[in-house]
Design a protein around this motif. Structure first.
Motif, PDB file in Angstrom:
ATOM      1  N   LEU A  60      -2.707  -8.435   3.741  1.00 39.60           N
ATOM      2  CA  LEU A  60      -1.377  -8.008   4.167  1.00 39.60           C
ATOM      3  C   LEU A  60      -0.563  -9.165   4.746  1.00 39.60           C
ATOM      4  N   SER A  61      -1.227 -10.177   5.271  1.00 40.97           N
ATOM      5  CA  SER A  61      -0.503 -11.316   5.836  1.00 40.97           C
ATOM      6  C   SER A  61      -0.215 -12.390   4.802  1.00 40.97           C
ATOM      7  N   THR A  62      -1.045 -12.481   3.770  1.00 35.22           N
ATOM      8  CA  THR A  62      -0.862 -13.563   2.791  1.00 35.22           C
ATOM      9  C   THR A  62      -0.145 -13.113   1.524  1.00 35.22           C
ATOM     10  N   ALA A  63      -0.250 -11.842   1.152  1.00 35.72           N
ATOM     11  CA  ALA A  63       0.376 -11.395  -0.097  1.00 35.72           C
ATOM     12  C   ALA A  63       0.914  -9.968   0.025  1.00 35.72           C
ATOM     13  N   PRO A  64       1.740  -9.699   1.038  1.00 38.26           N
ATOM     14  CA  PRO A  64       2.195  -8.312   1.247  1.00 38.26           C
ATOM     15  C   PRO A  64       2.991  -7.756   0.076  1.00 38.26           C
ATOM     16  N   SER A  65       3.839  -8.571  -0.532  1.00 41.50           N
ATOM     17  CA  SER A  65       4.671  -8.050  -1.620  1.00 41.50           C
ATOM     18  C   SER A  65       3.832  -7.656  -2.827  1.00 41.50           C
ATOM     19  N   ARG A  66       2.661  -8.282  -2.995  1.00 44.88           N
ATOM     20  CA  ARG A  66       1.789  -7.942  -4.113  1.00 44.88           C
ATOM     21  C   ARG A  66       0.935  -6.718  -3.790  1.00 44.88           C
ATOM     22  N   VAL A  67       0.312  -6.698  -2.615  1.00 49.12           N
ATOM     23  CA  VAL A  67      -0.672  -5.650  -2.352  1.00 49.12           C
ATOM     24  C   VAL A  67      -0.030  -4.319  -1.965  1.00 49.12           C
ATOM     25  N   LEU A  68       1.281  -4.315  -1.669  1.00 53.40           N
ATOM     26  CA  LEU A  68       1.975  -3.074  -1.375  1.00 53.40           C
ATOM     27  C   LEU A  68       2.787  -2.563  -2.563  1.00 53.40           C
ATOM     28  N   GLN A  69       2.635  -3.204  -3.690  1.00 53.07           N
ATOM     29  CA  GLN A  69       3.406  -2.887  -4.885  1.00 53.07           C
ATOM     30  C   GLN A  69       2.537  -2.137  -5.903  1.00 53.07           C
ATOM     31  N   TYR A  70       3.187  -1.598  -6.940  1.00 49.31           N
ATOM     32  CA  TYR A  70       2.432  -1.063  -8.067  1.00 49.31           C
ATOM     33  C   TYR A  70       1.547  -2.156  -8.664  1.00 49.31           C
ATOM     34  N   SER A  71       0.500  -1.709  -9.380  1.00 49.69           N
ATOM     35  CA  SER A  71      -0.427  -2.658  -9.981  1.00 49.69           C
ATOM     36  C   SER A  71      -0.751  -2.207 -11.405  1.00 49.69           C
ATOM     37  N   THR A  72      -1.663  -2.896 -12.044  1.00 49.52           N
ATOM     38  CA  THR A  72      -2.059  -2.560 -13.405  1.00 49.52           C
ATOM     39  C   THR A  72      -3.126  -1.465 -13.394  1.00 49.52           C
ATOM     40  N   THR A  73      -3.178  -0.702 -14.452  1.00 48.59           N
ATOM     41  CA  THR A  73      -4.156   0.378 -14.555  1.00 48.59           C
ATOM     42  C   THR A  73      -5.572  -0.154 -14.517  1.00 48.59           C
TER      43      THR A  73
END
Length: 395
Positions: A60-73
């Motif tokens: 959450l501190s290093t990649a919040p925009s990625r881990v709080l976003q939609y992802s691949t199936t």
């Protein structure tokens, strides 16, 4: 003016009868004073809260925009890489793209069933077998046939005969510390099952949620690792029993065409599993925290298993028998002929102790004298007290 009665809900796939009966049984044991051997739950006091918090804090501190976003199936590449590395280290070469991340191994089983089975298809299962698997196969309209099993699990000779006569689509098995019996298939039987699958074109669903909870002996090869079964085995895994069930993370390893079909089915259910939970799990695995955690968990569970096994001779009626698992979470008990574990459960509940009757785990004719005990959820001292209450109930 009275309102009109609600129209009955037209369920296309009603729940199996044994599903509601099990819920009713467990409702009896929900009181906080009850010492329950019923649920197959990890011990909450053993959760690595600090390690998991650190993993979540990092992502959450290093990649919040990625881990709080939609992802691949298909799932987080880092998590798939970490799982692939663990499988490969145990002589099952696995690439990142061989894996599909799921919301627990239960979803993996559901996806596989939906992708492989049509109404009326035949599924072979161990007898007894995992209750939720029976519910899953019933939901897709499959015909379930039990394979004769003994203390060593599936009888490969009986399996071959049933495959020839019943022409099943797949075999479902839990080879390591099976739920509910705690049995483990020998290497010889795993090889024989793989050979049957190769000869007859049988799919195998190899469910392994407990394999890393081994207390005694060396790990055995997966059925998926044998040449005859390599192109027709779906291996299911989970972090629920070894890390945290609340994260709801599992995976399936399958041949490309089936894995892609499962991914398509998953897109229609939840698009993808939780992005942030996958990222945290990947961090936890790459930090090598899981092996240290498992060392602690195995030691605690071994002590609890031993406490349960040591107490059973003084608890159960004479002539009872029980399994002695090398790992996992369960001990399978058979009371003497004439006993009915379901009928005895209210008496146990009145003594503030609980177990799961064995009858719902059977695909064919049930054995009413059987029951399942889980040893993971309580300390050795609490297990001793629970067995004292159970002995009083059985008197």
């Amino acid at each position: 003016m009275t309102s009109p009665a609600a129209a009955p809900l037209p369920l296309a796939r009603p729940a199996p009868a044994h599903a509601s009966s099990v819920r009713e049984i467990l409702d009896l044991t929900a009181r906080p004073t009850v010492i329950s051997f019923a649920g197959g739950l990890p011990a909450p006091e053993l959760f690595d809260v600090a390690g998991l918090r650190a993993a979540y804090d990092h992502v959450l501190s290093t990649a919040p925009s990625r881990v709080l976003q939609y992802s691949t199936t298909e799932g987080d590449p880092g998590l798939r890489a970490a799982v692939a590395e663990r499988l490969s280290a145990r002589a099952l070469p696995t690439a990142v793209d061989d894996l599909l991340v799921t919301s627990g191994s239960q979803q993996a089983l559901s996806l596989t069933s939906t992708a492989l089975l049509a109404p009326g298809d035949t599924v072979l299962v161990e007898n007894p077998t995992y209750l939720a698997a029976l519910q899953c196969f019933a939901f897709v309209g499959a015909r379930v046939v039990p394979v004769p099993s003994d203390e060593g699990g599936i009888d490969p000779v009986a399996l071959a005969g049933l495959v020839a006569s019943e022409r099943p689509k797949l075999l479902y098995a839990v080879p390591n510390f099976q739920n509910p019996t705690g049995r483990t298939l020998s290497v010889e039987r795993r090889r024989a099952i793989a050979e049957v699958a190769a000869r007859h074109g049988l799919w195998i669903v190899e469910d392994d949620p407990y394999g890393e909870l081994r207390f005694d002996g060396a790990p055995l090869p997966w059925i998926a690792s044998f040449d005859g079964a390599a192109d027709r085995t779906v291996l299911l895994g989970s972090l629920s029993k070894i890390m945290s069930p609340g994260m709801r993370l599992g995976w399936l390893r399958a041949p490309a065409a089936l894995r892609q079909a499962c991914a398509t089915v998953k897109q229609t259910t939840d698009l993808h599993s939780s992005t942030v939970d996958q990222a945290a799990a990947a961090r936890y695995l790459t930090d090598a925290r899981l092996d240290a955690h498992l060392t602690r968990v195995r030691a605690a569970y071994r002590e609890r298993r031993d406490a349960l096994l040591d107490g059973l001779p003084h608890t159960l009626p004479p002539a009872s028998t029980w399994s002695r698992p090398d790992g996992g979470m369960f001990v399978w008990v058979r009371l003497p002929d004439g006993h009915d574990a379901t009928a005895l459960l209210p008496r146990a509940a009145a003594h503030d102790v609980a177990y799961v009757p064995g009858a719902p785990f059977f695909a064919g004719r049930a054995d009413p004298a059987t029951l399942r005990l889980s040893f993971t959820g309580h300390s050795a001292g609490t297990i001793k007290e629970g067995l004292t209450r159970l002995a009083e109930a059985f008197e």
